[in-house]
Structure formats: structure tokens, C-alpha cells
Design an enzyme around this catalytic site. Structure first.
Site, PDB file in Angstrom:
ATOM      1  N   GLY A 289     -25.415  18.872  -4.337  1.00  0.00           N
ATOM      2  CA  GLY A 289     -25.092  19.843  -3.288  1.00  0.00           C
ATOM      3  C   GLY A 289     -24.409  19.135  -2.126  1.00  0.00           C
TER       4      GLY A 289
ATOM      5  CE1 TYR B 266     -19.549   9.313   8.451  1.00  0.00           C
ATOM      6  CE2 TYR B 266     -19.087   7.089   7.706  1.00  0.00           C
ATOM      7  CZ  TYR B 266     -19.002   8.461   7.533  1.00  0.00           C
ATOM      8  OH  TYR B 266     -18.364   8.974   6.425  1.00  0.00           O
TER       9      TYR B 266
ATOM     10  CB  SER C  86     -22.604  11.853  -1.020  1.00  0.00           C
ATOM     11  OG  SER C  86     -22.666  11.770   0.384  1.00  0.00           O
ATOM     12  N   PRO C  87     -22.461   9.371  -3.819  1.00  0.00           N
ATOM     13  CG  PRO C  87     -22.370   7.133  -4.432  1.00  0.00           C
ATOM     14  CD  PRO C  87     -22.154   8.038  -3.267  1.00  0.00           C
TER      15      PRO C  87
ATOM     16  CB  VAL D  32     -31.493  11.310  -4.193  1.00  0.00           C
ATOM     17  CG1 VAL D  32     -31.227  10.360  -5.328  1.00  0.00           C
ATOM     18  CG2 VAL D  32     -31.019  10.723  -2.867  1.00  0.00           C
ATOM     19  CG  PHE D  33     -28.341  13.297  -9.033  1.00  0.00           C
ATOM     20  CD1 PHE D  33     -28.485  12.405 -10.092  1.00  0.00           C
ATOM     21  CD2 PHE D  33     -27.230  13.182  -8.211  1.00  0.00           C
ATOM     22  CE1 PHE D  33     -27.522  11.429 -10.335  1.00  0.00           C
ATOM     23  CE2 PHE D  33     -26.261  12.201  -8.440  1.00  0.00           C
ATOM     24  CZ  PHE D  33     -26.417  11.311  -9.500  1.00  0.00           C
TER      25      PHE D  33
HETATM   26  N1  LIG Z   1     -15.514  11.381   3.671  1.00  0.00           N
HETATM   27  C1  LIG Z   1     -16.560  12.141   3.883  1.00  0.00           C
HETATM   28  O1  LIG Z   1     -16.448  13.329   4.212  1.00  0.00           O
HETATM   29  C2  LIG Z   1     -17.926  11.537   3.712  1.00  0.00           C
HETATM   30  C3  LIG Z   1     -19.074  12.340   3.784  1.00  0.00           C
HETATM   31  C4  LIG Z   1     -20.309  11.727   3.594  1.00  0.00           C
HETATM   32  C5  LIG Z   1     -20.395  10.356   3.353  1.00  0.00           C
HETATM   33  N2  LIG Z   1     -19.271   9.604   3.313  1.00  0.00           N
HETATM   34  C6  LIG Z   1     -19.316   8.152   3.030  1.00  0.00           C
HETATM   35  O2  LIG Z   1     -20.059   7.975   1.835  1.00  0.00           O
HETATM   36  C7  LIG Z   1     -21.093   7.024   2.048  1.00  0.00           C
HETATM   37  C8  LIG Z   1     -22.256   7.329   1.160  1.00  0.00           C
HETATM   38  O3  LIG Z   1     -22.838   8.583   1.515  1.00  0.00           O
HETATM   39  P1  LIG Z   1     -24.382   8.842   1.310  1.00  0.00           P
HETATM   40  O4  LIG Z   1     -25.168   7.862   2.085  1.00  0.00           O
HETATM   41  O5  LIG Z   1     -24.623  10.294   1.521  1.00  0.00           O
HETATM   42  O6  LIG Z   1     -24.481   8.499  -0.242  1.00  0.00           O
HETATM   43  P2  LIG Z   1     -25.573   8.139  -1.307  1.00  0.00           P
HETATM   44  O7  LIG Z   1     -25.390   6.724  -1.668  1.00  0.00           O
HETATM   45  O8  LIG Z   1     -25.422   9.188  -2.325  1.00  0.00           O
HETATM   46  O9  LIG Z   1     -26.992   8.349  -0.615  1.00  0.00           O
HETATM   47  C9  LIG Z   1     -27.698   7.323   0.001  1.00  0.00           C
HETATM   48  C10 LIG Z   1     -28.943   7.903   0.615  1.00  0.00           C
HETATM   49  O10 LIG Z   1     -29.825   8.367  -0.440  1.00  0.00           O
HETATM   50  C11 LIG Z   1     -31.073   7.706  -0.301  1.00  0.00           C
HETATM   51  N3  LIG Z   1     -31.715   7.518  -1.603  1.00  0.00           N
HETATM   52  C12 LIG Z   1     -32.985   7.904  -1.912  1.00  0.00           C
HETATM   53  N4  LIG Z   1     -33.261   7.644  -3.176  1.00  0.00           N
HETATM   54  C13 LIG Z   1     -32.162   7.060  -3.706  1.00  0.00           C
HETATM   55  C14 LIG Z   1     -31.860   6.556  -4.986  1.00  0.00           C
HETATM   56  N5  LIG Z   1     -32.741   6.604  -6.001  1.00  0.00           N
HETATM   57  N6  LIG Z   1     -30.660   6.022  -5.196  1.00  0.00           N
HETATM   58  C15 LIG Z   1     -29.742   5.979  -4.190  1.00  0.00           C
HETATM   59  N7  LIG Z   1     -29.978   6.440  -2.941  1.00  0.00           N
HETATM   60  C16 LIG Z   1     -31.185   6.991  -2.702  1.00  0.00           C
HETATM   61  C17 LIG Z   1     -30.752   6.405   0.385  1.00  0.00           C
HETATM   62  O11 LIG Z   1     -31.942   5.929   0.970  1.00  0.00           O
HETATM   63  P3  LIG Z   1     -32.163   4.341   1.177  1.00  0.00           P
HETATM   64  O12 LIG Z   1     -31.299   3.983   2.334  1.00  0.00           O
HETATM   65  O13 LIG Z   1     -33.604   4.240   1.462  1.00  0.00           O
HETATM   66  O14 LIG Z   1     -31.750   3.666  -0.088  1.00  0.00           O
HETATM   67  C18 LIG Z   1     -29.726   6.866   1.392  1.00  0.00           C
HETATM   68  O15 LIG Z   1     -30.368   7.535   2.480  1.00  0.00           O
HETATM   69  C19 LIG Z   1     -21.395   7.130   3.547  1.00  0.00           C
HETATM   70  O16 LIG Z   1     -22.010   5.955   4.056  1.00  0.00           O
HETATM   71  C20 LIG Z   1     -20.011   7.322   4.107  1.00  0.00           C
HETATM   72  O17 LIG Z   1     -19.389   6.051   4.217  1.00  0.00           O
HETATM   73  C21 LIG Z   1     -18.041  10.175   3.491  1.00  0.00           C
END
Ligand SMILES: NC(=O)c1ccc[n+]([C@@H]2O[C@H](COP(=O)([O-])OP(=O)(O)OC[C@H]3O[C@@H](n4cnc5c(N)ncnc54)[C@H](OP(=O)(O)O)[C@@H]3O)[C@@H](O)[C@H]2O)c1
Length: 305
Positions: A220, A52, A215-216, A225-226
Site C-alpha cells: 500500500g 526528510y 519502499s521495497p 511491511v509485507f
Molecule cells: N520518491 C519518493 O516519493 C519516495 C517515497 C518514499 C520513500 N522514498 C525513498 O525510499 C527509501 C526507502 O523507503 P522506506 O523506508 O519506506 O522503505 P522500506 O525499506 O520498504 O521500509 C523500511 C522501514 O520498514 C521497517 N521494517 C520493519 N520490518 C522490516 C523488514 N522485515 N524488512 C525491512 N524493513 C522492515 C524498517 O524498520 P527498521 O529501520 O527497524 O529496519 C523501516 O522503518 C526512503 O529512505 C527514501 O529514500 C522515496
């Protein structure tokens, strides 16, 4: 914030975890305030990976929290290894090196949990077992898990491991619900009946392995973000309606939907926004009814047989 038991009850973790994939470019103050907000909300579990920000996320985290032994003891720190530039690498040499480098960047003596990030088809499980035994006996890693692996891959590793796997981190959200779709459509002649993960949900429940949802909020593979997205009008209408009835935001409902599943899936949220994080954590205070859960599922375009 409610707690869940991981590792057969040996770890008491917040049911929502903070993912640190996106913190590499935050200033020290921004990162400090994000982590402090998480702690204030009752989050004690932080997810990292060696890749990361090219390693910077781990460094930013350690600096922002002023890592020292007193601070460290109150945190559950998980990181991952195994993804390299253009290939996957579960060799003993790479696992040991990666852990040493993560420990250095995080400024800590031990990891609570180490995950293998993505399956390496050239993996030799005996070699992984040797690496894990070395890491465990030297006190550098307490527990081990995987990410994006199916039941047979876990079985293959577990055959050789002294310390059985306790986590499988998988992509999972209202719009990425394959783990649930196939189980709801057993033996049906529809696409959603296709079992793409070897019944990982049921396997993990049977074997006390915690599933973490990465990525909750994304649909896709990181397409966006949905929530509030015009591509999902019916879903957003349903989520907004339930959010308004419960006096929380749409983000809390999206996470409450994951938490409602009895498998005790731990969402790893990746926001870097403190206000959003507080809103998300309200999910821990509400419980969706069965009917609400199924209504959201169907509003996402899923059909029940
Ligand atoms: N094991 C694996 O293969 C894998 C792959 C990917 C990720 N991960 C882990 O999963 C964690 C979460 O992944 P993610 O960051 O993709 O997940 P996420 O929580 O689904 O997405 C967060 C991102 O969406 C943005 N966002 C925009 N509008 C939003 C809204 N209404 N609600 C929530 N978020 C919004 C956030 O921006 P803001 O920052 O401005 O809120 C942030 O950039 C990562 O930090 C990592 O630890 C693991």
C-alpha cells in the site's frame, strides 16, 4: 555488492542504495554505524530529499559521516526537491533555493543527482530547464532525474532540458508491482491490465533511464511491511521457503526479486537497522531463477493470463 551503470555508464553505483528518509531521529552513533555498515557492504549510493525529517536527515547524515572532501568523493549523493507544505513547486526560484539549502545541510559542494520529487502540474518546463542549466553550469549538480513521473512527463521535461533525465524513482515492490502487472496482462479484461504509469518500465529501458524502487518492503502507501505479515500468508510462505533453500533471510529474497528484473531496477532500502541492512545486502549474492521469480509474483496474489 554488484554495481550497475547509471547515466549511460558515467556513474558506477551499488545495485542497492540506502534511503535516508528515516534517519532524522537517529543518534550520531546510530547514524554513523548505519552508514558505515552500508559502506562496508559495498553501498556507495545514498538517497535523500530536502523534506526528510524537515531537512534533519541530510544534516544527521553529514555529521555522522564527518563529511569532508575526502569522504565525499567516494559517495554518490542524490537528493530531491519540489514538495512543499501542501503543494508542489518546480519553480526556478524554489529549485535553486532548495539545492543551496541541501548542499549546506549535507556539507558538500555538489550533488551527484537531483530529482524532482513528485509531479507539479503547474510546472513550466522552460523554467525547470533554466534552473537545471544554472545548477549544472555552476557545478552544483552533475545529473538530474525525477520521481513518480510517467513517460510523457519525462518527455515534456526532456524537450527543454540540456541535461537529459537519468533516473525515475517509483514505488515498486512484490506487493506494488503495477509497472509489471499491466505488461503481463496486455489487452486482458482484468484490473491488472490497467496501465497506470504509461508503460514507464519499457520507456525507461528504451531510454537508458534507471528506475529506482522506493519502499521495497512496504505494501500500500506506507501501510506496513509485507514480510512476516499475516495479511500475506501465501507470499510469506513462498518467500520463506526460497530464503531457507538459499540460506538467506526473507529480506534478501524481497530485494533479490527486484534485482532479478533485467531492467536493472535499483532498490532504495530504508532500514535503520544494521543487522537488517547486512541481511538485505546478501540479495546481491544470489540470483532467483525465472521459476522462483514467477512463483513469488503469483504468491502475492497476482494471476498470470
Ligand atoms: N520518491 C519518493 O516519493 C519516495 C517515497 C518514499 C520513500 N522514498 C525513498 O525510499 C527509501 C526507502 O523507503 P522506506 O523506508 O519506506 O522503505 P522500506 O525499506 O520498504 O521500509 C523500511 C522501514 O520498514 C521497517 N521494517 C520493519 N520490518 C522490516 C523488514 N522485515 N524488512 C525491512 N524493513 C522492515 C524498517 O524498520 P527498521 O529501520 O527497524 O529496519 C523501516 O522503518 C526512503 O529512505 C527514501 O529514500 C522515496
Amino acid at each position: 555488492m554488484k554495481k550497475i551503470k547509471i547515466a549511460n555508464g558515467e556513474i558506477s553505483a551499488s545495485e542497492i542504495a540506502l534511503g535516508c528518509m528515516r534517519i532524522a531521529d537517529l543518534s550520531n552513533n546510530e547514524a554513523a554505524s548505519l552508514i558505515q555498515t552500508a559502506l562496508d557492504e559495498g553501498i556507495n549510493f545514498f538517497d535523500h530529499a530536502d523534506i526528510y525529517g524537515g531537512g534533519k536527515s541530510e544534516e544527521v547524515f553529514a555529521k555522522a559521516i564527518n563529511m569532508c572532501s575526502g569522504v565525499r568523493e567516494n559517495l554518490i549523493i542524490q537528493t530531491k526537491c519540489g514538495i512543499r507544505q501542501g503543494f508542489y513547486d518546480f519553480s526556478k526560484e524554489h529549485i535553486l533555493k532548495s539545492v543551496d539549502e541541501s548542499l549546506k545541510r549535507l556539507n558538500i559542494e555538489y550533488l551527484d543527482i537531483l530529482l524532482l520529487h513528485r509531479p507539479d502540474t503547474l510546472m513550466e518546463p522552460e523554467e525547470v530547464a533554466e534552473a537545471f542549466t544554472t545548477l549544472h553550469s555552476s557545478g552544483k549538480v552533475r545529473y538530474f532525474g525525477v520521481s513518480n513521473q510517467n513517460p510523457m512527463q519525462i518527455e515534456l521535461l526532456n524537450k527543454y532540458l540540456n541535461n537529459k533525465l537519468i533516473i525515475d524513482q517509483m514505488q515498486f515492490s512484490i506487493t506494488n508491482s503495477g509497472m509489471i502487472d499491466s505488461g503481463l496482462n496486455v489487452n486482458m479484461k482484468v484490473d491488472s491490465s490497467i496501465d497506470r504509469d504509461g508503460s514507464i518500465l519499457e520507456y525507461c529501458r528504451l531510454n537508458n533511464i534507471t528506475i529506482q524502487a522506493w519502499s521495497p518492503f512496504q505494501f500500500g502507501f506506507f501501510e506496513g511491511v509485507f514480510l512476516g505479515n499475516d495479511k500475506f500468508p501465501e507470499l510469506n510462505q513462498k518467500i520463506d521457503e526460497i530464503a531457507s533453500a538459499k540460506g538467506v533471510t526473507n529480506t534478501a529474497i524481497a530485494i533479490a526479486w527486484i534485482l532479478r528484473h533485467p531492467a536493472k531496477i535499483q532498490p532504495i532500502v530504508g532500514t535503520t537497522n544494521t543487522k537488517r541492512l547486512k541481511d538485505i545486502c546478501k540479495a546481491s549474492q544470489i540470483q532467483l531463477t525465472r521459476q522462483e521469480w514467477y512463483e513469488i509474483y503469483q504468491a502475492a496474489g497476482n494471476k498470470l493470463p
